[in-house]
Motif scaffolding. Structure first.
Motif, PDB file in Angstrom:
ATOM      1  N   GLY A 319       0.821  -1.198   0.000  1.00 16.40           N
ATOM      2  CA  GLY A 319       0.000   0.000   0.000  1.00 16.40           C
ATOM      3  C   GLY A 319       0.855   1.247   0.000  1.00 16.40           C
ATOM      4  N   ASP A 320       0.315   2.318  -0.602  1.00 14.81           N
ATOM      5  CA  ASP A 320       0.989   3.615  -0.630  1.00 14.81           C
ATOM      6  C   ASP A 320      -0.040   4.706  -0.370  1.00 14.81           C
ATOM      7  N   THR A 321       0.345   5.677   0.444  1.00 19.19           N
ATOM      8  CA  THR A 321      -0.537   6.786   0.796  1.00 19.19           C
ATOM      9  C   THR A 321       0.230   8.101   0.681  1.00 19.19           C
ATOM     10  N   ASN A 322      -0.407   9.062   0.055  1.00 18.85           N
ATOM     11  CA  ASN A 322       0.113  10.428  -0.007  1.00 18.85           C
ATOM     12  C   ASN A 322      -1.028  11.335   0.434  1.00 18.85           C
ATOM     13  N   THR A 323      -0.902  11.921   1.606  1.00 20.57           N
ATOM     14  CA  THR A 323      -2.058  12.624   2.171  1.00 20.57           C
ATOM     15  C   THR A 323      -1.631  13.866   2.940  1.00 20.57           C
ATOM     16  N   VAL A 324      -2.609  14.642   3.340  1.00 14.59           N
ATOM     17  CA  VAL A 324      -2.388  15.833   4.171  1.00 14.59           C
ATOM     18  C   VAL A 324      -3.508  15.912   5.207  1.00 14.59           C
ATOM     19  N   ILE A 325      -3.152  16.398   6.384  1.00 14.37           N
ATOM     20  CA  ILE A 325      -4.136  16.647   7.435  1.00 14.37           C
ATOM     21  C   ILE A 325      -3.888  18.043   7.985  1.00 14.37           C
ATOM     22  N   ASP A 326      -4.917  18.862   8.002  1.00 10.85           N
ATOM     23  CA  ASP A 326      -4.827  20.194   8.577  1.00 10.85           C
ATOM     24  C   ASP A 326      -5.422  20.132   9.977  1.00 10.85           C
ATOM     25  N   PHE A 327      -4.558  20.079  10.986  1.00 14.89           N
ATOM     26  CA  PHE A 327      -5.022  19.902  12.354  1.00 14.89           C
ATOM     27  C   PHE A 327      -5.716  21.152  12.898  1.00 14.89           C
ATOM     28  N   ASP A 328      -5.359  22.326  12.366  1.00 17.11           N
ATOM     29  CA  ASP A 328      -5.938  23.553  12.892  1.00 17.11           C
ATOM     30  C   ASP A 328      -7.142  24.027  12.086  1.00 17.11           C
ATOM     31  N   ASN A 329      -7.302  23.505  10.862  1.00 20.41           N
ATOM     32  CA  ASN A 329      -8.449  23.830  10.021  1.00 20.41           C
ATOM     33  C   ASN A 329      -8.588  25.328   9.767  1.00 20.41           C
ATOM     34  N   THR A 330      -7.472  25.979   9.522  1.00 24.17           N
ATOM     35  CA  THR A 330      -7.465  27.387   9.134  1.00 24.17           C
ATOM     36  C   THR A 330      -6.565  27.537   7.908  1.00 24.17           C
ATOM     37  N   PRO A 331      -6.650  28.664   7.210  1.00 29.54           N
ATOM     38  CA  PRO A 331      -5.756  28.885   6.060  1.00 29.54           C
ATOM     39  C   PRO A 331      -4.284  28.978   6.465  1.00 29.54           C
ATOM     40  N   GLN A 332      -4.001  29.289   7.747  1.00 27.27           N
ATOM     41  CA  GLN A 332      -2.620  29.414   8.188  1.00 27.27           C
ATOM     42  C   GLN A 332      -2.008  28.039   8.489  1.00 27.27           C
ATOM     43  N   PRO A 333      -0.676  27.942   8.371  1.00 33.06           N
ATOM     44  CA  PRO A 333      -0.009  26.670   8.700  1.00 33.06           C
ATOM     45  C   PRO A 333       0.244  26.554  10.199  1.00 33.06           C
ATOM     46  N   THR A 334      -0.799  26.717  10.993  1.00 30.98           N
ATOM     47  CA  THR A 334      -0.655  26.654  12.444  1.00 30.98           C
ATOM     48  C   THR A 334      -0.244  25.260  12.892  1.00 30.98           C
ATOM     49  N   LEU A 335      -0.882  24.245  12.321  1.00 30.20           N
ATOM     50  CA  LEU A 335      -0.540  22.855  12.633  1.00 30.20           C
ATOM     51  C   LEU A 335      -0.971  21.991  11.452  1.00 30.20           C
ATOM     52  N   ASP A 336      -0.103  21.902  10.445  1.00 27.61           N
ATOM     53  CA  ASP A 336      -0.399  21.164   9.217  1.00 27.61           C
ATOM     54  C   ASP A 336       0.506  19.936   9.127  1.00 27.61           C
ATOM     55  N   ILE A 337      -0.073  18.844   8.608  1.00 31.63           N
ATOM     56  CA  ILE A 337       0.669  17.584   8.547  1.00 31.63           C
ATOM     57  C   ILE A 337       0.578  16.981   7.143  1.00 31.63           C
ATOM     58  N   PRO A 338       1.553  17.213   6.271  1.00 32.06           N
ATOM     59  CA  PRO A 338       1.648  16.412   5.048  1.00 32.06           C
ATOM     60  C   PRO A 338       2.357  15.098   5.369  1.00 32.06           C
ATOM     61  N   ALA A 339       1.957  13.997   4.733  1.00 25.92           N
ATOM     62  CA  ALA A 339       2.515  12.691   5.099  1.00 25.92           C
ATOM     63  C   ALA A 339       2.500  11.729   3.923  1.00 25.92           C
ATOM     64  N   ILE A 340       3.443  10.814   3.940  1.00 27.86           N
ATOM     65  CA  ILE A 340       3.463   9.698   3.000  1.00 27.86           C
ATOM     66  C   ILE A 340       3.659   8.413   3.802  1.00 27.86           C
ATOM     67  N   TYR A 341       2.955   7.359   3.414  1.00 31.88           N
ATOM     68  CA  TYR A 341       3.099   6.050   4.034  1.00 31.88           C
ATOM     69  C   TYR A 341       3.342   5.021   2.941  1.00 31.88           C
ATOM     70  N   GLY A 342       4.065   3.978   3.287  1.00 34.82           N
ATOM     71  CA  GLY A 342       4.249   2.858   2.371  1.00 34.82           C
ATOM     72  C   GLY A 342       4.403   1.579   3.168  1.00 34.82           C
ATOM     73  N   ASP A 343       3.844   0.516   2.688  1.00 33.42           N
ATOM     74  CA  ASP A 343       3.981  -0.759   3.396  1.00 33.42           C
ATOM     75  C   ASP A 343       3.890  -1.918   2.425  1.00 33.42           C
ATOM     76  N   HIS A 344       4.489  -3.014   2.821  1.00 33.11           N
ATOM     77  CA  HIS A 344       4.320  -4.263   2.076  1.00 33.11           C
ATOM     78  C   HIS A 344       4.489  -5.421   3.045  1.00 33.11           C
ATOM     79  N   GLN A 345       3.837  -6.525   2.752  1.00 30.38           N
ATOM     80  CA  GLN A 345       3.883  -7.690   3.631  1.00 30.38           C
ATOM     81  C   GLN A 345       3.771  -8.968   2.819  1.00 30.38           C
ATOM     82  N   PHE A 346       4.504  -9.975   3.248  1.00 32.46           N
ATOM     83  CA  PHE A 346       4.376 -11.327   2.708  1.00 32.46           C
ATOM     84  C   PHE A 346       3.947 -12.232   3.843  1.00 32.46           C
ATOM     85  N   THR A 347       2.931 -13.041   3.606  1.00 28.05           N
ATOM     86  CA  THR A 347       2.476 -13.987   4.623  1.00 28.05           C
ATOM     87  C   THR A 347       2.330 -15.375   4.018  1.00 28.05           C
TER      88      THR A 347
END
Length: 741
Positions: A319-347
């Motif tokens: 899986g791959d994720t490219n996302t953003v979360i605005d923790f403050d929910n305002t136009p200012q970058p008071t608390l903004d979180i851009p993020a990328i995740y990646g994972d793989h698994q063999f079972t």
């Protein structure tokens, strides 16, 4: 209202039970009535009637899911007692699950869920992309309580099993289209074709599109929209009567906009007021979100003899994720979180199933090798910095397991299970502050040196071993009713805190330890009144130890001014959880069926040790905290009327679900915590006489209830008093047309 809903649900369940007896003389065909408790599940890794399994299991068939208009896996929350199954904060397709108050809300890489998710017996290790839309499904099973002996690590709360439909031996085709509120347009195509008598190929593809329930008032983008494309393809080969092989591939692409949430209180910066709609935001970080998950599996099942069956399940997922979360929910970058995740698994799992006249069971070997990694920035505008974090966790897990049922007499049965798990983990964590509140070099920002020394920079390895036993004694009071008592243990692996700040909390480099749950349970299940009432009940008492809890607090300097954020993942202590469940279905007459579920849960911390950044000591604050996502009462009651209309079959299902007060976090907050609420739904389905055309009408949340399913709490001036809520869907209507060939 709260007391009324509790009383109404209890009365509804009682009415269903009593009425089934009152209608005992109705001319309900015995074969139809018998189908109520002839539900087959695989909770113990083998096909068994639901009433014979000494485990609390809710099994929702394809027909039941269609009757209630279940759109995705989160619909389980309404019909399953003591369960929380929701979309995660800031996401459209990340799954958060709690069962009986046990689960994991944090979807960051390195943290593992407390409720295991399985798709056709393949374990899905990461929650991203796990909000599975319901199509081409045979049934969904919800196993409540720790399932350590058979399902292993990370099932301390329970397990959810998504079982897809096997391919038809005849050519088949299903076409379904749906339109609805907020410009909803969905489409699904599923089918299969026999190539030879032994070889079949089939698959399904589904597209889900909907405008947002709200709007980003800052950018104009849709908010709470849906843009998902998913599909599966499988090949089944049965060269001999005793051999079956299945190769399957699935993929989900979610391009829905990120969910930034809703400000529950106003801040002081521009654009930090409270939007009028709970689905609106003023987030300024952007509206791009991409999540892709896919997997391939090969299942082989060979009947070696009348007694022995061998089964192999080989799978790879990524899986791959490219996302953003605005923790403050305002136009200012008071608390903004851009993020990328990646994972793989063999079972790889090998199972040896055996069955004699008096002994049935399974023994096996399980292996997992996976990596979860990522990077994210904490853009703290008021501090003028960005905290960059990156790392990975490698996991290798090996387990031996067995579960055996002994028929001591014709009516008395003893079940013994055990699992030995050995986990090896390597965690790598880097965390540093960078000057200027813009993306760090870790996420492609302007290259620049760290502000001072790195806050965290280490690689460490740890191993965890666990023995998880289970003992169950069941007794058949009659051919239709079975009672049981059981004791079982569950284990969730330890790990490393990907947010850990080694300067503020030096112990973070040592990681955290596993958590365990010991569960004592007694149940009664089966059918009464000539099988016109099918029911399952359980009482349970859980001892939850070494709980892993994530908390985040500001880092303060000597003057009490915030300079950053510290994260803790601690084994905070222990809690006691007990409760009861009662669910079932009843034929009230030859045309009216009732479905009901009641859950009661009492959960309290016995010990909660939190690290004090000032004294550098742990303090027991159990009297200040509660278990999150643990409502005291949950309930469901639905009626389904069936009859003949215009020559075809009509099914009408009104239903109501109830969820008591619950806290979003361990620390209660009256602004963010959700008070009790009810959801009212109505489904009408008509099938033509040829059983090929089906028309469905669906109304969900008909009272337009506003209810929070998640929150963030970053109170205080540094983060502009960011208390953010995330909400479940509003009132919606949809209509579907389906054709089967």
């Amino acid at each position: 209202m709260k007391r009324f809903m509790k009383s109404a649900l209890l009365a509804g369940a009682a009415m269903a039970a009593i009425s089934s007896g009152a209608y005992a003389q109705d001319a309900v065909p015995q074969d139809d009535a018998a189908s109520l408790d002839d539900v087959v599940v695989t909770a113990r890794r083998r096909d068994e009637q639901l009433k014979d399994v000494p485990v609390a299991v809710s099994a929702l068939s394809e027909e039941r899911l269609e009757q209630t208009g279940a759109a995705d896996i989160t619909a389980l929350q309404q019909q399953t007692p003591n369960a929380t199954v929701q979309v995660a904060r800031g996401s459209n397709s990340t799954l958060i699950s709690f069962i009986r108050g046990v689960g994991q809300q944090d979807p960051l890489w390195g943290f593992e869920p407390g409720v295991g998710l399985y798709v056709d017996d393949v374990y899905v290790a990461r929650p991203q992309g796990a909000v599975l839309d319901i199509y081409d499904v045979a049934r969904i099973e919800v196993l409540r309580g720790p399932q350590g002996s058979l399902y292993g690590r990370n099932t301390v709360g329970g397990a959810i099993k998504y079982v897809t439909s096997k391919l038809s031996t005849d050519p088949s085709l299903t076409l379904r289209g749906t339109v609805g509120s907020y410009s909803q347009v969905d489409g699904m195509i599923a089918g299969s074709v026999p190539i030879t008598d032994q070889l079949r190929i089939g698959g399904a593809i589904a597209s889900y599109n909907r405008d947002g329930f709200g709007k980003n008032l800052n950018t104009g983008a849709e908010h709470y929209n849906k843009d998902v494309l998913g599909g599966r393809i499988s090949v089944e080969y049965q060269p001999y009567d005793n051999a079956f092989f299945r190769l399957a591939y699935d993929r989900v692409e979610d391009n829905s906009n990120p969910r930034h949430g809703h400000r529950e209180v106003a801040g002081v910066t521009a654009g930090s007021g409270i939007p009028g709609s709970v689905y609106d935001t003023r987030a300024g970080i952007g509206d791009t979100n991409e999540v892709t998950t896919e997997g391939v599996s090969l299942t082989a099942e060979i009947n070696l003899s009348d007694i022995w069956t061998f089964k192999s399940i080989t799978a790879y997922r990524s899986g791959d994720t490219n996302t953003v979360i605005d923790f403050d929910n305002t136009p200012q970058p008071t608390l903004d979180i851009p993020a990328i995740y990646g994972d793989h698994q063999f079972t790889q799992e090998f199972q040896f199933l055996f069955e004699t006249d008096r002994i049935q069971g399974v023994a096996g070997l399980y292996y997992l090798n996976g990596t979860a990694s990522g990077a994210f920035d904490t853009i703290a505008g008021a501090l003028g910095i960005v905290i960059g974090t990156a790392g990975y966790v490698d996991t290798e897990s090996v387990a031996l397991f067995t579960d055996v049922n002994f028929d001591l007499t014709e009516r008395l049965h003893l079940g013994i299970g055990a699992r030995y798990t050995s986990d090896s983990k390597t965690g790598d964590v880097f965390r540093a502050n960078y000057l200027t509140a813009a993306r760090s070099p870790l996420l492609g920002g302007t290259p620049r040196a760290t502000l001072g020394a790195a806050r965290t920079d280490y690689t460490n390895s740890k191993s965890f071993d666990d023995f998880s036993p289970r003992v169950a004694l069941s007794y058949d009071f009659s051919d239709a009713v079975t009672g049981y008592v059981s004791w079982s243990s569950g284990f969730k692996s330890g790990g490393f805190d990907m947010r850990g700040d080694a300067i503020s909390t030096p112990q973070t480099v040592n990681g955290y330890n596993p958590e365990t749950v010991d569960s004592y349970e007694a149940g009664l299940k089966g059918s009464l009144f000539d099988r016109r009432l099918s029911f399952s009940s359980a009482v349970f008492y859980n001892e939850y130890s070494d709980q892993q809890v994530t908390t985040q607090v500001p880092i303060l300097n000597a003057s009490g001014v915030a300079t950053g954020i510290a994260s803790f993942v601690d084994n905070v202590g222990s809690s006691t959880i007990y409760g009861a469940e009662f669910e079932g279905a009843a034929y009230l007459s030859d045309s009216l069926t009732a479905n009901f579920a009641i859950g009661y849960l009492k959960a309290e911390f016995d010990e909660f040790n939190r690290f004090n950044l000032t004294t550098r000591l742990f303090e027991n604050i159990a009297d200040q905290v509660v278990l999150q996502n643990a409502p005291e009462w949950t309930g469901y009651f639905g009626l389904t009327w069936t009859g003949q209309v215009f020559g075809g079959g009509l099914a009408v299902t009104p239903s109501v679900s109830y969820r008591d007060d619950y806290s979003q976090f361990e620390f209660p907050n009256p602004i963010l915590d959700q008070s009790a609420f009810s959801l009212v739904d109505l489904t009408v389905i008509w099938t033509d006489p040829s059983d090929r055309w089906t028309v469905g009408l669906y109304g969900r949340n008909l009272t337009d209830e506003e209810y929070r399913v998640g929150a963030y709490n970053f109170a205080g001036a540094t983060f502009d008093n960011s208390l953010i809520g995330y909400y479940g869907p509003p009132r919606t209507f949809s209509a579907s047309l389906q054709y089967k060939f």
